[in-house]
Design a protein around this motif. Structure first.
Motif, PDB file in Angstrom:
ATOM      1  N   GLY A  53      17.526 -18.070  -0.061  1.00 42.71           N
ATOM      2  CA  GLY A  53      16.838 -19.228   0.083  1.00 42.71           C
ATOM      3  C   GLY A  53      16.776 -19.615   1.617  1.00 42.71           C
ATOM      4  N   SER A  54      15.713 -19.653   2.316  1.00 43.78           N
ATOM      5  CA  SER A  54      15.562 -19.774   3.585  1.00 43.78           C
ATOM      6  C   SER A  54      16.170 -21.144   4.031  1.00 43.78           C
ATOM      7  CB  SER A  54      14.367 -19.479   4.235  1.00 43.78           C
ATOM      8  OG  SER A  54      13.518 -20.214   3.836  1.00 43.78           O
ATOM      9  N   ASP A  55      16.033 -22.216   3.163  1.00 49.37           N
ATOM     10  CA  ASP A  55      16.402 -23.561   3.415  1.00 49.37           C
ATOM     11  C   ASP A  55      17.812 -23.800   3.058  1.00 49.37           C
ATOM     12  OD1 ASP A  55      13.876 -24.123   4.503  1.00 49.37           O
ATOM     13  OD2 ASP A  55      13.211 -24.565   2.558  1.00 49.37           O
ATOM     14  N   ASN A  56      18.442 -23.143   2.676  1.00 48.31           N
ATOM     15  CA  ASN A  56      19.847 -23.242   2.449  1.00 48.31           C
ATOM     16  C   ASN A  56      20.744 -23.125   3.367  1.00 48.31           C
ATOM     17  OD1 ASN A  56      21.858 -23.699   0.749  1.00 48.31           O
ATOM     18  ND2 ASN A  56      22.160 -21.669  -0.007  1.00 48.31           N
ATOM     19  N   PHE A  57      20.646 -23.900   4.489  1.00 45.13           N
ATOM     20  CA  PHE A  57      21.563 -23.861   5.743  1.00 45.13           C
ATOM     21  C   PHE A  57      23.005 -24.459   5.694  1.00 45.13           C
ATOM     22  CE2 PHE A  57      17.291 -23.067   7.536  1.00 45.13           C
ATOM     23  CZ  PHE A  57      17.344 -22.252   8.387  1.00 45.13           C
ATOM     24  N   THR A  58      23.843 -24.009   6.204  1.00 42.41           N
ATOM     25  CA  THR A  58      25.126 -24.403   6.184  1.00 42.41           C
ATOM     26  C   THR A  58      25.675 -24.580   7.592  1.00 42.41           C
ATOM     27  OG1 THR A  58      26.110 -22.344   5.554  1.00 42.41           O
ATOM     28  CG2 THR A  58      25.765 -24.188   3.572  1.00 42.41           C
ATOM     29  N   THR A  59      26.532 -25.137   8.077  1.00 46.84           N
ATOM     30  CA  THR A  59      26.871 -25.189   9.472  1.00 46.84           C
ATOM     31  C   THR A  59      27.824 -24.083   9.684  1.00 46.84           C
ATOM     32  OG1 THR A  59      27.150 -27.576   9.438  1.00 46.84           O
ATOM     33  CG2 THR A  59      28.134 -26.423  11.348  1.00 46.84           C
ATOM     34  N   PHE A  60      27.415 -23.384  10.618  1.00 47.56           N
ATOM     35  CA  PHE A  60      28.242 -22.158  11.159  1.00 47.56           C
ATOM     36  C   PHE A  60      29.084 -22.409  12.158  1.00 47.56           C
ATOM     37  CE2 PHE A  60      28.224 -18.085  13.705  1.00 47.56           C
ATOM     38  CZ  PHE A  60      28.782 -17.421  12.952  1.00 47.56           C
ATOM     39  N   VAL A  61      28.662 -23.122  13.176  1.00 49.04           N
ATOM     40  CA  VAL A  61      29.487 -23.497  14.191  1.00 49.04           C
ATOM     41  C   VAL A  61      29.103 -24.563  15.022  1.00 49.04           C
ATOM     42  CG1 VAL A  61      28.496 -21.790  16.153  1.00 49.04           C
ATOM     43  CG2 VAL A  61      30.991 -22.625  16.155  1.00 49.04           C
ATOM     44  N   SER A  62      29.864 -25.339  15.796  1.00 47.24           N
ATOM     45  CA  SER A  62      29.305 -26.721  16.470  1.00 47.24           C
ATOM     46  C   SER A  62      30.249 -26.833  17.667  1.00 47.24           C
ATOM     47  CB  SER A  62      29.146 -27.978  15.349  1.00 47.24           C
ATOM     48  OG  SER A  62      30.521 -28.014  15.201  1.00 47.24           O
ATOM     49  N   GLY A  63      29.898 -27.413  18.666  1.00 48.97           N
ATOM     50  CA  GLY A  63      30.700 -27.992  19.857  1.00 48.97           C
ATOM     51  C   GLY A  63      29.995 -28.523  21.001  1.00 48.97           C
ATOM     52  N   LYS A  64      30.485 -28.554  22.017  1.00 47.90           N
ATOM     53  CA  LYS A  64      29.872 -29.119  23.306  1.00 47.90           C
ATOM     54  C   LYS A  64      30.177 -28.251  24.562  1.00 47.90           C
ATOM     55  CE  LYS A  64      29.302 -33.156  26.319  1.00 47.90           C
ATOM     56  NZ  LYS A  64      29.727 -34.652  26.589  1.00 47.90           N
ATOM     57  N   ILE A  65      29.141 -27.729  25.362  1.00 42.42           N
ATOM     58  CA  ILE A  65      29.605 -26.944  26.319  1.00 42.42           C
ATOM     59  C   ILE A  65      28.619 -27.148  27.449  1.00 42.42           C
ATOM     60  CG2 ILE A  65      30.161 -24.715  24.882  1.00 42.42           C
ATOM     61  CD1 ILE A  65      27.592 -23.633  25.264  1.00 42.42           C
ATOM     62  N   GLU A  66      28.891 -26.571  28.820  1.00 43.14           N
ATOM     63  CA  GLU A  66      28.155 -26.652  29.862  1.00 43.14           C
ATOM     64  C   GLU A  66      27.050 -25.836  29.766  1.00 43.14           C
ATOM     65  OE1 GLU A  66      30.490 -26.215  33.237  1.00 43.14           O
ATOM     66  OE2 GLU A  66      31.671 -28.015  32.934  1.00 43.14           O
ATOM     67  N   THR A  67      25.827 -26.273  30.305  1.00 38.55           N
ATOM     68  CA  THR A  67      24.715 -25.355  30.373  1.00 38.55           C
ATOM     69  C   THR A  67      24.917 -24.289  31.272  1.00 38.55           C
ATOM     70  OG1 THR A  67      23.539 -26.703  31.739  1.00 38.55           O
ATOM     71  CG2 THR A  67      23.021 -26.875  29.401  1.00 38.55           C
ATOM     72  N   ASN A  68      24.045 -23.047  31.327  1.00 38.25           N
ATOM     73  CA  ASN A  68      24.200 -22.074  32.276  1.00 38.25           C
ATOM     74  C   ASN A  68      25.444 -21.340  32.194  1.00 38.25           C
ATOM     75  OD1 ASN A  68      21.707 -22.606  33.170  1.00 38.25           O
ATOM     76  ND2 ASN A  68      22.063 -24.483  34.350  1.00 38.25           N
TER      77      ASN A  68
END
Length: 249
Positions: free
Chosen positions: A141-156
């Motif tokens: 089901g395309s709406d069954n999303f679970t968190t894969f990875v998260s964080g904070k980084i600098e752009t570029n």
């Protein structure tokens, strides 16, 4: 008589405590194990039987072709690298319960485990980004999303991950039984003046074993015009050299 009555009252007071102690028992948990390809290696240790909390089990990966197809790592629940040692001792509890796969090196065409190896948010207007990347197995089901990875980084900046977040691409040696994933991304884009913009979007391309090139890499890209940002997610099929540092080589 008074002494007998006091003893009787004491017993009544102790009964609930005794009952609670008797009823309190350790839960049972299941640790299972498998191999990425039985032609390349096997494992010893897990008996696929529920055991009481606190008991221990040692999983040992055994290579059949150590020169050409060495052991790479243990992957828990098809989603996380938990050890790069052939031998791993686990204590039965809620946190360790699950399925462990001994992954052995294979050809690019046959390898069905990949890692998210780098993330890049390219933007001229923002200096950093807080992100949460969620995945969904399309067959579930395309709406069954679970968190894969998260964080904070600098752009570029091409942010290199620890290669521990795993995507299972499907059964080894099968072109018909494979998994496809779609990704959704939530971001908080942050300027150097700390002006923040939140946005959510889906990555247009799906990920499957057919997405990878001859070098075992796949780059999913997405242009987010609303926040003038480009996203690149690089996935790489597992290989021994990805974890050499962790093994102390």
């Amino acid at each position: 008589m008074k002494k007998i009555l006091n003893i009787f009252m004491l017993i009544l007071c102790l009964c609930p405590v005794l009952l609670m102690t008797a009823c309190k028992s350790h839960g049972k948990f299941l640790i299972k194990a498998g191999t990425s390809d039985r032609e390349l290696g096997y494992f010893q240790g897990a008996i696929n039987v529920e055991m009481e909390e606190g008991k221990k089990v040692t999983l040992v990966a055994k290579e059949l072709l150590s020169e050409s197809n060495p052991f790479i790592c243990w992957v828990k629940d098809y989603s996380k690298v938990v050890s790069t040692s052939k031998s791993m001792t686990l204590t039965y509890n809620k946190r360790t319960a699950g399925h462990y796969t001994a992954v052995f090196a294979d050809s690019n065409a046959k390898m069905r485990f990949s890692a998210l190896t780098s993330i890049n948010f390219e933007s001229e207007n923002y200096s950093s980004v807080e992100y949460q990347i969620s995945s969904a197995l399309t067959s579930a089901g395309s709406d069954n999303f679970t968190t894969f990875v998260s964080g904070k980084i600098e752009t570029n900046t091409d942010f290199k991950t620890d290669n521990k977040n795993i995507v299972y691409l499907g059964t080894a040696n099968s072109d018909n039984n494979y998994n496809e994933y779609k990704y959704k991304v939530k971001v908080k884009m942050i300027t150097s003046q700390n002006i923040q913009t939140e946005y959510e979007f889906e990555v247009g391309n799906l990920l499957s074993y057919k997405s990878f090139d001859n070098e075992g890499k796949c780059v999913l890209t997405q242009n987010i015009t609303a926040i003038e940002t480009n996203l690149s997610l690089t996935f790489t099929k597992l290989s021994p050299d990805m974890y050499e540092k962790a093994k102390g080589k």
